[in-house]
Write an enzyme that holds these catalytic residues in place. Structure first.
Site, PDB file in Angstrom:
ATOM      1  N   HIS A   1      -7.933  -5.250  18.691  1.00  0.00           N
ATOM      2  CA  HIS A   1      -6.626  -4.854  19.232  1.00  0.00           C
ATOM      3  C   HIS A   1      -6.348  -3.396  18.895  1.00  0.00           C
ATOM      4  O   HIS A   1      -6.697  -2.910  17.815  1.00  0.00           O
ATOM      5  CB  HIS A   1      -5.506  -5.774  18.735  1.00  0.00           C
ATOM      6  CG  HIS A   1      -5.268  -5.754  17.259  1.00  0.00           C
ATOM      7  ND1 HIS A   1      -4.474  -4.806  16.642  1.00  0.00           N
ATOM      8  CD2 HIS A   1      -5.705  -6.561  16.268  1.00  0.00           C
ATOM      9  CE1 HIS A   1      -4.414  -5.048  15.339  1.00  0.00           C
ATOM     10  NE2 HIS A   1      -5.163  -6.099  15.082  1.00  0.00           N
TER      11      HIS A   1
ATOM     12  N   ASP B   1      -3.227  -1.971  18.952  1.00  0.00           N
ATOM     13  CA  ASP B   1      -1.874  -1.719  18.458  1.00  0.00           C
ATOM     14  C   ASP B   1      -1.820  -1.786  16.939  1.00  0.00           C
ATOM     15  O   ASP B   1      -2.723  -2.305  16.275  1.00  0.00           O
ATOM     16  CB  ASP B   1      -0.876  -2.716  19.068  1.00  0.00           C
ATOM     17  CG  ASP B   1      -1.153  -4.160  18.665  1.00  0.00           C
ATOM     18  OD1 ASP B   1      -2.339  -4.559  18.683  1.00  0.00           O
ATOM     19  OD2 ASP B   1      -0.198  -4.893  18.334  1.00  0.00           O
TER      20      ASP B   1
ATOM     21  N   ASP C   1      -6.248  -2.096   9.706  1.00  0.00           N
ATOM     22  CA  ASP C   1      -5.878  -3.108  10.709  1.00  0.00           C
ATOM     23  C   ASP C   1      -5.475  -2.445  12.018  1.00  0.00           C
ATOM     24  O   ASP C   1      -4.301  -2.200  12.247  1.00  0.00           O
ATOM     25  CB  ASP C   1      -4.745  -3.961  10.156  1.00  0.00           C
ATOM     26  CG  ASP C   1      -4.398  -5.143  11.026  1.00  0.00           C
ATOM     27  OD1 ASP C   1      -5.153  -5.444  11.970  1.00  0.00           O
ATOM     28  OD2 ASP C   1      -3.352  -5.767  10.766  1.00  0.00           O
TER      29      ASP C   1
ATOM     30  N   GLU D   1      -1.149  -7.353  19.533  1.00  0.00           N
ATOM     31  CA  GLU D   1      -1.588  -8.407  18.617  1.00  0.00           C
ATOM     32  C   GLU D   1      -0.626  -8.574  17.457  1.00  0.00           C
ATOM     33  O   GLU D   1      -0.512  -9.664  16.900  1.00  0.00           O
ATOM     34  CB  GLU D   1      -2.994  -8.082  18.092  1.00  0.00           C
ATOM     35  CG  GLU D   1      -3.664  -9.210  17.313  1.00  0.00           C
ATOM     36  CD  GLU D   1      -3.343  -9.209  15.814  1.00  0.00           C
ATOM     37  OE1 GLU D   1      -3.657 -10.207  15.144  1.00  0.00           O
ATOM     38  OE2 GLU D   1      -2.780  -8.214  15.309  1.00  0.00           O
ATOM     39  N   GLU D   2       0.065  -7.500  17.088  1.00  0.00           N
ATOM     40  CA  GLU D   2       0.905  -7.520  15.890  1.00  0.00           C
ATOM     41  C   GLU D   2       2.302  -8.081  16.131  1.00  0.00           C
ATOM     42  O   GLU D   2       3.153  -8.005  15.249  1.00  0.00           O
ATOM     43  CB  GLU D   2       1.025  -6.101  15.311  1.00  0.00           C
ATOM     44  CG  GLU D   2      -0.298  -5.458  14.888  1.00  0.00           C
ATOM     45  CD  GLU D   2      -0.880  -6.071  13.625  1.00  0.00           C
ATOM     46  OE1 GLU D   2      -0.349  -7.107  13.151  1.00  0.00           O
ATOM     47  OE2 GLU D   2      -1.873  -5.529  13.126  1.00  0.00           O
TER      48      GLU D   2
ATOM     49  N   GLU E   1     -11.604  -7.429  13.003  1.00  0.00           N
ATOM     50  CA  GLU E   1     -10.511  -7.349  12.036  1.00  0.00           C
ATOM     51  C   GLU E   1     -11.069  -6.966  10.669  1.00  0.00           C
ATOM     52  O   GLU E   1     -12.242  -7.222  10.356  1.00  0.00           O
ATOM     53  CB  GLU E   1      -9.788  -8.691  11.927  1.00  0.00           C
ATOM     54  CG  GLU E   1      -8.904  -9.029  13.106  1.00  0.00           C
ATOM     55  CD  GLU E   1      -7.525  -8.391  13.010  1.00  0.00           C
ATOM     56  OE1 GLU E   1      -7.316  -7.510  12.141  1.00  0.00           O
ATOM     57  OE2 GLU E   1      -6.649  -8.765  13.806  1.00  0.00           O
TER      58      GLU E   1
ATOM     59  N   HIS F   1      -1.051  -3.108   6.848  1.00  0.00           N
ATOM     60  CA  HIS F   1       0.402  -3.007   7.042  1.00  0.00           C
ATOM     61  C   HIS F   1       1.102  -2.284   5.894  1.00  0.00           C
ATOM     62  O   HIS F   1       2.318  -2.096   5.956  1.00  0.00           O
ATOM     63  CB  HIS F   1       1.046  -4.389   7.239  1.00  0.00           C
ATOM     64  CG  HIS F   1       0.508  -5.168   8.402  1.00  0.00           C
ATOM     65  ND1 HIS F   1       1.022  -6.389   8.776  1.00  0.00           N
ATOM     66  CD2 HIS F   1      -0.490  -4.899   9.276  1.00  0.00           C
ATOM     67  CE1 HIS F   1       0.352  -6.850   9.824  1.00  0.00           C
ATOM     68  NE2 HIS F   1      -0.572  -5.952  10.139  1.00  0.00           N
TER      69      HIS F   1
END
Length: 356
Positions: free
Chosen positions: A72, A74, A98, A128-129, A157, A333
């Protein structure tokens, strides 16, 4: 930046930094998707298609097997951590772990590896987030499942360079207790819904989760209260209380079995149970020959994935899938999100060794 240069595409570390410097918080992936699309279309050996902010680039070499590399584009909202910065052998920035370092591996190989031993589908997707209904891979799995068709898939990932096979399923349930509202000075005239929730909390405190071995990978389950709400005012006996519960279940359970298990745990209590969200797990799928080749190329023992990832979307289509990427999931994150540069290089070398 109007394009990703050939020099950048040739170096997965430089490419990671370039991708991190393109802000792409969920819902704002247009620019990064445009740039990745332009890079993919520069490679004559790839057939490229786009649907919204989802990209599919395929080799068509007539190989016996097809594999997918997916990631992903994003990120979560930035936290004063864009653009990227490098300190020694560590790169800091939103998305470094991530999962733009994983995206960089896929994009680097897509452009520079013209004749892999397996046909390869490279998938880059959005959202995805955030909630599942916005997830680009989820949408494509429904509307263009042929894009996902393969014998084996790798989701890039962050796994800190380890192989994490399959994933847990996840389910959220809301427990509701009810009572009778009354003035707290005359509490005997009411029935306290918060007090009634105590029995459900006792069950959760005493719960003994399973540990399951599947294909040599350990999956640990967990059933936990994650939020509780109740109360009206400081002088009122409350007539409602809710407890949100999250069940992380091993992939040998179906969603229906997970739902039944949660209801069984709270059987006999005066609580309402509403399933508010659910997603199936994914078995490790390590018996597929392409997976065995990949394990040999990486040279480390696989472990079960604690958490849910989009490998479950492949598993739902009958495609074995696992997680592998250079990022450290423990710092995903975070404000100081980071990736170790040697893991980017070793990840690119391992994937190339497997595919070439």
């Amino acid at each position: 930046m109007d394009s990703l240069s050939s020099e950048t595409l040739a170096d997965p570390v430089a490419l990671t930094r370039a991708l991190v410097d393109i802000e792409s918080v969920s819902g704002d992936e247009q620019r990064i998707t445009d740039l990745v699309e332009r890079a993919l279309r520069s490679a004559p050996h790839l057939a490229v298609q786009r649907d919204g902010n989802v990209l599919c680039a395929r080799t068509e070499l007539g190989r016996e097997r097809r594999v997918v590399l997916a990631g992903h584009l994003d990120t979560v909202p930035i936290a004063d951590n864009v653009p990227a910065r490098v300190d020694g052998e560590v790169m800091y920035g939103c998305g470094t772990s991530d999962m733009k370092s994983g995206d960089a591996l896929a994009l680097h190989l897509a452009v520079t590896l013209a004749a892999p031993r397996h046909d390869v589908t490279y998938l880059f997707y959005d959202c995805e987030e955030v909630e599942a209904e916005r997830n680009g891979l989820n949408r494509i799995a429904r509307t263009r499942p042929d894009w996902l068709a393969a014998d084996f898939a790798i989701l890039l990932e962050g796994t800190y360079g380890e192989i994490e096979a399959g994933c847990q399923g996840t389910m959220r349930a809301r427990l509701t207790t009810t009572g009778v509202r009354a003035h707290s000075a005359r509490s005997w005239l009411g029935s306290n819904a918060i007090h009634a929730a105590g029995e459900a909390l006792d069950r959760l405190r005493a719960y003994q989760p399973r540990t399951v071995m599947i294909d040599g990978c350990e999956f640990r389950e967990g059933l936990n209260a994650v939020r509780i709400a109740g109360g009206v005012a400081g002088n009122i006996v409350p007539d409602e209380c809710t407890i949100d519960v999250n069940f992380r279940f091993a992939p040998d359970r179906t969603e229906a079995q997970a739902h039944a298990h949660v209801r069984e745990v709270f059987a006999g209590l005066p609580v309402g149970i509403e399933i508010t969200d659910s997603a199936p797990g994914a078995p490790p799928g390590l018996s597929e020959p392409a997976a065995a080749e990949f394990l040999a190329a990486i040279g480390t023992k696989p472990r079960g994935k604690f958490g849910w990832t989009d490998v479950a979307r492949f598993a739902a289509l009958g495609i074995p899938a696992l997680n592998y990427g250079p990022g450290d999931p423990n710092v995903a994150h975070a404000r100081d999100e980071r990736v170790e540069i040697p893991r980017i290089r070793s990840g690119a070398e391992a994937l190339r060794r497997w595919l070439a």
